[in-house]
Write an enzyme that holds these catalytic residues in place. Structure first.
Site, PDB file in Angstrom:
ATOM      1  N   TYR A  35     -31.362 -10.939 -39.635  1.00  0.00           N
ATOM      2  CA  TYR A  35     -32.555 -10.897 -38.791  1.00  0.00           C
ATOM      3  C   TYR A  35     -33.523 -11.997 -39.188  1.00  0.00           C
ATOM      4  CZ  TYR A  35     -35.403  -8.537 -42.430  1.00  0.00           C
ATOM      5  OH  TYR A  35     -36.094  -8.222 -43.567  1.00  0.00           O
ATOM      6  N   LYS A 146     -31.156 -13.229 -45.051  1.00  0.00           N
ATOM      7  CA  LYS A 146     -32.046 -12.197 -44.481  1.00  0.00           C
ATOM      8  C   LYS A 146     -31.180 -11.216 -43.694  1.00  0.00           C
ATOM      9  CE  LYS A 146     -36.743 -12.043 -42.530  1.00  0.00           C
ATOM     10  NZ  LYS A 146     -37.340 -11.256 -43.596  1.00  0.00           N
ATOM     11  N   GLU A 178     -38.884 -10.899 -56.597  1.00  0.00           N
ATOM     12  CA  GLU A 178     -39.806 -10.918 -55.451  1.00  0.00           C
ATOM     13  C   GLU A 178     -40.284  -9.503 -55.177  1.00  0.00           C
ATOM     14  OE1 GLU A 178     -37.790 -12.102 -51.822  1.00  0.00           O
ATOM     15  OE2 GLU A 178     -35.992 -10.982 -52.364  1.00  0.00           O
ATOM     16  N   LEU A 202     -35.415 -14.069 -51.269  1.00  0.00           N
ATOM     17  CA  LEU A 202     -35.408 -14.625 -49.921  1.00  0.00           C
ATOM     18  C   LEU A 202     -36.299 -15.872 -49.931  1.00  0.00           C
ATOM     19  CD1 LEU A 202     -34.449 -13.914 -46.943  1.00  0.00           C
ATOM     20  CD2 LEU A 202     -36.853 -13.356 -46.586  1.00  0.00           C
TER      21      LEU A 202
HETATM   22  N1  PDD Z   1     -39.861  -9.767 -44.796  1.00  0.00           N
HETATM   23  N2  PDD Z   1     -38.757 -11.431 -49.447  1.00  0.00           N
HETATM   24  C1  PDD Z   1     -38.319 -10.370 -48.751  1.00  0.00           C
HETATM   25  C2  PDD Z   1     -37.342  -9.445 -49.380  1.00  0.00           C
HETATM   26  C3  PDD Z   1     -38.791 -10.147 -47.437  1.00  0.00           C
HETATM   27  O1  PDD Z   1     -38.334  -9.098 -46.744  1.00  0.00           O
HETATM   28  C4  PDD Z   1     -39.745 -11.027 -46.889  1.00  0.00           C
HETATM   29  C5  PDD Z   1     -40.311 -10.850 -45.515  1.00  0.00           C
HETATM   30  C6  PDD Z   1     -40.176 -12.125 -47.658  1.00  0.00           C
HETATM   31  C7  PDD Z   1     -41.167 -13.148 -47.140  1.00  0.00           C
HETATM   32  O2  PDD Z   1     -40.561 -14.024 -46.216  1.00  0.00           O
HETATM   33  P1  PDD Z   1     -41.418 -14.701 -45.049  1.00  0.00           P
HETATM   34  O3  PDD Z   1     -42.565 -15.360 -45.700  1.00  0.00           O
HETATM   35  O4  PDD Z   1     -40.481 -15.665 -44.411  1.00  0.00           O
HETATM   36  O5  PDD Z   1     -41.869 -13.587 -44.107  1.00  0.00           O
HETATM   37  C8  PDD Z   1     -39.656 -12.302 -48.934  1.00  0.00           C
HETATM   38  C9  PDD Z   1     -40.181  -9.575 -43.388  1.00  0.00           C
HETATM   39  C10 PDD Z   1     -41.581  -9.836 -43.021  1.00  0.00           C
HETATM   40  C11 PDD Z   1     -39.671  -8.213 -42.948  1.00  0.00           C
HETATM   41  O6  PDD Z   1     -38.623  -7.820 -43.442  1.00  0.00           O
HETATM   42  O7  PDD Z   1     -40.281  -7.583 -42.090  1.00  0.00           O
END
Ligand code: PDD
Length: 281
Positions: A35, A146, A178, A202
């Site tokens: 996703y 992701k 993270e 991620l």
């Molecule tokens: N998640 N690490 C993880 C495990 C995450 O699920 C996310 C974001 C991030 C930050 O990535 P970004 O800056 O590209 O949003 C880091 C999204 C928002 C979600 O699962 O809804």
């Protein structure tokens, strides 16, 4: 409004409550999919190319062919967000519907493609900061992709909530990886530090934007491992994501971070970040 918003499913735009997928979809049976979450600030798709690049990497990591080139993705997604507000596009691609449940990849199966929008609601804890709790990272070695296989992340987030925190900060072999759904930054000896990219985290788009802003504004920063001990004595801690942006952590495992208030480096970075967003739309 949420209930009947228009969503995209396999080539069609239709009301959310008419969007249906098979119980044999491998996303449902196995969590076999990936996703993306792409902010749309007043209709401007934030760092669209970077989100597409990460999507391509996620698809490659699970050996699923990309159903569309970038230009087509843009055409598919563009009609979804409401240009009068801040929203995010949720895009999910699974390996599709097979004729029977079997772990092996099915042959000649079309992927399922689904996208919808939701409002970005300003995160309640942003101005005051949030509490976070640390815990051992129980996840696998594909955290750089992701994937929709998020059960471990859900368990981590829920444990954080159960322990009175708003986010879990995950630790592997004594070093920070993270958050349950965010990247982590710490200010250590005046330097902004975030763990390096690799299979443990991620590669967050927000993370990259923050590093660029720091460099452009001559704020000392580096990508480096952060031990749990360093995190506990950091001057500031932030968690970052597309939906919550940059959130200061003011309490870690029940102990205040510095004076228990959002710090000056966060204030500065958040101002730069908001200005950068505005400059794009
Ligand atoms: N998640 N690490 C993880 C495990 C995450 O699920 C996310 C974001 C991030 C930050 O990535 P970004 O800056 O590209 O949003 C880091 C999204 C928002 C979600 O699962 O809804």
């Amino acid at each position: 409004m949420l209930e009947n918003k228009t969503v995209y499913l396999n080539g069609q735009y239709l009301p959310l409550n008419e969007a249906k997928i098979s119980v044999l979809d491998r996303g449902f049976l196995f969590g076999d999919g990936v996703y993306e979450v792409i902010p749309s600030y007043y209709g401007h798709l934030f760092h669209f190319q970077q989100h597409m690049e990460r999507l391509e990497n996620s698809l490659a990591a699970i050996r699923l062919a990309n159903p569309h080139p970038r230009g087509q993705w843009q055409e598919i997604l563009r009609p979804l967000p409401d240009a009068s507000q801040n929203q995010y596009i949720y895009l999910q691609i699974t390996r599709g519907v097979a004729t029977k449940r079997d772990h092996a990849f099915p042959e000649n199966t079309l992927p399922t493609v689904f996208a919808m929008c939701s409002n970005i609601v300003p995160f309640a804890g942003k101005e005051t900061g949030i509490k976070a709790v640390t815990m051992d990272d129980s996840r696998w070695k594909l955290c750089n992709a992701k994937t929709v296989t998020l059960l471990a992340n859900l368990l981590h987030r829920q444990e954080a909530l159960d322990r009175g925190g708003a986010e879990a900060i995950l630790v592997r072999d004594g070093y920070v990886t993270e958050g349950a759904a965010s990247n982590v930054f710490a200010v250590i000896d005046g330097i902004l530090v975030t763990p390096p990219k690799g299979h443990d985290i991620l590669p967050g788009i927000t993370r990259d934007v923050i590093l660029d802003i720091a460099q452009q504004n001559h704020m000392a920063c580096r990508e480096d491992a952060i031990s749990l001990a360093q995190l506990k004595s950091a001057d500031e801690i932030w968690v970052t994501s597309s939906t919550r942006e940059i959130i200061p952590v003011v309490e870690l495992d029940g102990q205040p971070i510095t004076d228990g208030k959002p710090g000056p480096v966060w204030q500065r970075m958040d101002q730069f970040f908001q200005a950068y967003k505005q400059s794009l739309s």
